[in-house]
Design a protein around this motif. Structure first.
Motif, PDB file in Angstrom:
ATOM      1  N   LEU A 152       0.828  -1.209   0.000  1.00  0.00           N
ATOM      2  CA  LEU A 152       0.000   0.000   0.000  1.00  0.00           C
ATOM      3  C   LEU A 152       0.863   1.261   0.000  1.00  0.00           C
ATOM      4  O   LEU A 152       0.568   2.216  -0.723  1.00  0.00           O
ATOM      5  N   THR A 157       2.544   1.617  -3.428  1.00  0.00           N
ATOM      6  CA  THR A 157       1.572   1.948  -4.463  1.00  0.00           C
ATOM      7  C   THR A 157       1.082   3.380  -4.335  1.00  0.00           C
ATOM      8  O   THR A 157       0.901   4.089  -5.331  1.00  0.00           O
ATOM      9  N   GLY A 158       0.868   3.834  -3.108  1.00  0.00           N
ATOM     10  CA  GLY A 158       0.310   5.161  -2.894  1.00  0.00           C
ATOM     11  C   GLY A 158       1.301   6.290  -2.994  1.00  0.00           C
ATOM     12  O   GLY A 158       0.923   7.434  -3.282  1.00  0.00           O
ATOM     13  N   LEU A 164       1.300   8.348  -6.122  1.00  0.00           N
ATOM     14  CA  LEU A 164       0.062   9.109  -6.287  1.00  0.00           C
ATOM     15  C   LEU A 164       0.109  10.435  -5.533  1.00  0.00           C
ATOM     16  O   LEU A 164      -0.601  11.369  -5.882  1.00  0.00           O
ATOM     17  N   THR A 165       0.963  10.523  -4.512  1.00  0.00           N
ATOM     18  CA  THR A 165       1.073  11.771  -3.757  1.00  0.00           C
ATOM     19  C   THR A 165       1.788  12.865  -4.547  1.00  0.00           C
ATOM     20  O   THR A 165       1.822  14.010  -4.106  1.00  0.00           O
ATOM     21  N   GLY A 202      -3.766   8.837  -2.671  1.00  0.00           N
ATOM     22  CA  GLY A 202      -2.407   8.365  -2.391  1.00  0.00           C
ATOM     23  C   GLY A 202      -2.052   8.512  -0.925  1.00  0.00           C
ATOM     24  O   GLY A 202      -1.443   7.618  -0.330  1.00  0.00           O
ATOM     25  N   LEU A 228      -3.682   5.738   1.028  1.00  0.00           N
ATOM     26  CA  LEU A 228      -2.948   4.473   0.905  1.00  0.00           C
ATOM     27  C   LEU A 228      -1.652   4.498   1.721  1.00  0.00           C
ATOM     28  O   LEU A 228      -1.326   3.522   2.406  1.00  0.00           O
TER      29      LEU A 228
END
Length: 131
Positions: free
Chosen positions: A47, A50-51, A54-55, A70, A73
């Motif tokens: 997690l 993966t996140g 996205l941040t 993000g 996660l």
């Protein structure tokens, strides 16, 4: 490169949400087996990994929403890493008390959330490519 990651991750979420809609009880049994596995704590690390990309999203309204997804996660990951046994006990205890219709609704709710997040990500990255 970030837009490609967001599009691929969004497509993956759409795929997983579609599978959950088609076979919710099988997905629930798969989740129960995964959460019961001794390596479940690594789910937290996945997690976080993966996140984290996205941040880096931002700028537009959809970019800010992806940024907050993000963050969600990234901040959920350490809880699973540290408290994997408690998460396991909570999930398995809650799902063992459910009847099949309640479990089906739970998985369908999760599927809707995944599909909405996936659509948002695909839309955001496709609009940045000019589609």
């Amino acid at each position: 490169m970030l837009n490609i990651y967001i599009m691929v991750f969004g497509a993956f979420l759409l795929f997983m949400g579609g599978i959950e809609v088609l076979a919710p009880l099988r997905v629930l049994s798969l989740w129960q087996r995964w959460i019961g596995h001794r390596l479940f704590f690594l789910h937290g690390a996945v997690l976080i990994a993966t996140g984290l990309p996205l941040t880096c999203a931002g700028g537009s309204t959809t970019g800010r929403i992806i940024f907050f997804l993000g963050l969600l996660l990234v901040f959920a990951g350490p809880f699973i890493l540290v408290y994997a046994d408690r998460v396991r006990a909570l999930f398995l205890g809650a799902t063992s008390d459910m009847d099949s219709s309640a479990a089906r609704r739970l998985i369908l709710f999760d599927a809707v959330l995944r599909i909405v997040a996936g659509l948002l990500m695909v839309y955001s990255s496709a609009s940045s490519f000019g589609f």
